[in-house]
Design an enzyme around this catalytic site. Sequence first.
Site: not given
Ligand code: F6P
Length: 357
Positions: A12, A136
């Site tokens: 992410g 996070d």
């Molecule tokens: O990168 C961390 C995060 O933002 C987490 O807090 C969250 O659970 C996840 O990524 C969401 O992932 P995506 O962007 O794939 O929906």
Amino acid sequence: MAKRIGILTAGGDCPGLNATIRGVAKAMYQKMDNVEMVGIVDGYKGLIEGEAHEMKQSDFSGILTRGGTILGTARTPYSMMRVKENDVDKVALMKANYKKLKLDCLLTLGGNGTHKTANLLAQEGLHVIGLPKTIDNDIWGTDVTFGFHTAVDIGTEVVDRIHTTASSHKRVMVVEIMGNKAGWLTLYTGIAGGADIILIPEIPYNIKKVIKAVERRADRGSGFSVITVAEGAYSAAEAKLKKKERAEKRAKEGYTTATNRIAQEINAMTGFDTRVVVPGHFLRGGTPSSYDRVLASQFGVYAAELVSKGVFGVAVAEQNDKVTHNLLADVAGKTKFVPADNQMVATARSLGISFGD
Ligand code: F6P
């Protein structure tokens, strides 16, 4: 000295990725004239598919404040790295492309999954350095990750604005904050935004205790409450279930996270008007805060020093206000959870914030 440096951003995105890339590049160009920076597109996916391009010094200008990542990113799960799909051996391809691109080393900017794959590649003999990004803040061995404090700032702005409308309407507002495994972002956002209740995965909640805290406020004349709930929070009853069982139970009940259920339970048991707010990816977008720009620059410069000293198989970290590094092998596969005896949790409790336990 390593002069041809591959760089990728994986998992992410978050604010501060570009500031870190810039920090590495600027410091490398200061150190040597003939440095060659190679940008790998969309994280490990680009390394597997051989999608990469040489970058010019000017590519690193004007990106300190830019959100997202100029290199693009993708989620390429670590658990699938050694699994052949359509006969594709991803690890072999990454090694072959590293060679084909004539890289002397590879810098991987990412979270826990990214560090696991970075360690895998280091064990396969590549020269790898990991840099810790994530909103996070859950990477083992570092006090802080870049992206975290910007997300705290954005989350705080959300909670601040929710406060005024909660107060006008005398409602219970339940704000879901990202963080599937660790509750750092919800904890900091809750304290900074003056939340009344903070629910995080590390402290399973009891809905009766949550309701008690809401009612106690009402008894004292505060007809509204603000609750910050981590995306990954669960109840004490759910804590007894395995992850898969918990997900199945929620799917049956029509929930993914606990947030909507908490709002409905509070409404059903107290009659208070409740609303749910989910800022979601809003927390990950836009320009990095000044704190994260500084941290990203420090991490980038430190990574360039590691490159010039030939120190590989490590992850950049900050410990007790000093930038340092850990072995990738020590970081990989661990998560930095909020410990039960964490000082920030104690601070929140002393402020009268309930954790629903
Ligand atoms: O990168 C961390 C995060 O933002 C987490 O807090 C969250 O659970 C996840 O990524 C969401 O992932 P995506 O962007 O794939 O929906």
